[in-house]
Design a protein around this motif. Sequence first.
Motif, short mmCIF file in Angstrom:
data_model
loop_
_atom_site.label_atom_id
_atom_site.label_comp_id
_atom_site.label_asym_id
_atom_site.label_seq_id
_atom_site.Cartn_x
_atom_site.Cartn_y
_atom_site.Cartn_z
N MET A 199 14.31 12.02 5.64
CA MET A 199 14.05 12.08 4.20
C MET A 199 15.29 12.33 3.36
N LYS A 236 14.66 10.68 -1.14
CA LYS A 236 13.99 9.58 -1.81
C LYS A 236 12.49 9.84 -1.84
N HIS A 237 11.93 9.75 -3.04
CA HIS A 237 10.49 9.91 -3.21
C HIS A 237 9.79 8.65 -2.70
N LYS A 238 8.57 8.80 -2.21
CA LYS A 238 7.84 7.62 -1.74
C LYS A 238 7.66 6.60 -2.87
N SER A 240 9.54 9.39 3.47
CA SER A 240 9.68 10.47 2.50
C SER A 240 9.21 11.82 3.02
#
Length: 569
Positions: free
Chosen positions: A322, A424-426, A316
């Motif tokens: 990312m 995409k967020h962690k 991320s």
Amino acid sequence: MKLKHIKYIAFVACAMLLGTACSDFLEKEPRLSTTDTYFKSESELNTFLTGVYSPIMQEHFYGNNYPLYLAGGDDLTFYQRSNPAAATMLCGNANSSGTEIQKFWAILYDGINRANLLLENINRSSDEVARSTRQRIEAEALFLRAFYYFHLVQCWGDVPMRLESVKSAYGLDIARTNKQIVYDQIISDMETAIPNLYSLADLDYTGRITREAAKGILARVYMFRAGARDTDGNSLDYYKAALKWAKEVKDSASVANLGLVKPYNRVFLDLCEDLYNSTGVKESLWEAEEAGNRTSVEQASGRLGNTLGFGGPDLSASEAFMNLGGIKNPGYSYKFAYASLKLYKMYEAEGDTARGDWNITPFEYITNSTTKEVTGRRYYYGKLPEGAVIQAGVLEEQTESTSRLNKTRCAAKYRREYEKVLPKHKNYTPINFPILRYSDILLMIAEAENELNGGPTTLAYECINAVRERANLGEIPAGLSKDDFLAKLKNERAMEFAFEALRRWDLIRWGEFYPVMRDMAGTVSEEGWGSNYQYAADYYRGVSEAYVYFPIPTSELSVNTKMTQNPGW
């Protein structure tokens, strides 16, 4: 992405109606509203209705905690860490001070209070708001209040029943209401609501309750009430009612285009890809909607796939990866939930690869140790796709001896690889949670028919075999006894609904939860249970007979002098 239709609006009940400012919310100017100035227009009614829905999608409910830490405490799942999660049902170490338990209680009563506010004030709306619109909004609020109460009864049994909104911080002490009285209210509210709800055929999304979904949930309520823990001696009547409502859903299949999506994994790919019943067949009747990735003002994402689900390394913060999707950036997952060997063996015994190889991961991602780039997949022995060609670093297969000793593998029903929202967020995902699917309607019919007729009927066989046929399995043998058919159905429900927050409640209503969980501790010594995961035995041993109910939260006991604790806690 396709914009989600029901969004998380946390400020509605408090800021708009109780006179508190909300200047921090989305950087908007402070506003004060009261019931005298609000609820006038259709827009205001719909906005507040969104607030009544919002608890469902929050992190403390279907957005994370409920399917993992609370309802996830069953025989098919274990917490994949040697240090247990703090005070959760999942790890057999729950107590009344547990954060997840306290917050779930609070969010359910928050939803109930919001519903009560809307029900009390809906008739303040302008004459310009169509009567049919008011009836539909009122019906949704009434159903949602009942839905929240059903979860309270499932989890805690007797609970305080409030049918009016909170008007003051004083005089809030209230005793627990007998669960049978609460059930009567739940059923009355749901039955009252159903005629005025949308039909599923009217909508192109599944984030709000419809007549078909409401009937299915009502059938679920009756099935649980008929069960060993909650029966009041009228179990057959409740099975009859469950059958009635479930059959009404089945009978409407052609009109609402209900059915079983093929292949099985397409249902869950839709959840991950922000699609609604993309094949045109409507199997998903109701979903808890999540949206976005928390990198914008929209804060409506959950953690499905990140905690309960499957992904790869954390990319991320990597500029190189990312903004990529698919296998190049399969999204990070903590992989907290693992499938027990018991579940793996169920699939193996049936040759059920359609569900087994989707719900339990058949591979791990291959990652470059230097660049962290995901280059391919390493399949467990025997799980390599047909016709696949081995290529080092891209497509590999684990040895038979290694795979044979470790069949406890990550729960993979919700896969971050297929998310479309970038970057995409962690931790946060837009993956929806399936509250009700058509396969549940069919299996409830099969179970109720078997119970009411002293054995399986033609309809019972039809329904269970339809679910099996979708999984590429043969029909179950004709002429089974009532008990033998029920045993088949129990396994079918386990394989179909693994990691959908249903198994725990099935075991409780069948009167099997404690003995089944007690027996699970012995399974960790069997070949195939990975040696690194044998600590799970301690989680199973931690479950006592008291676990058929949750503990009443300390936060409630400390402020409500009339509240009592559940036995054993």
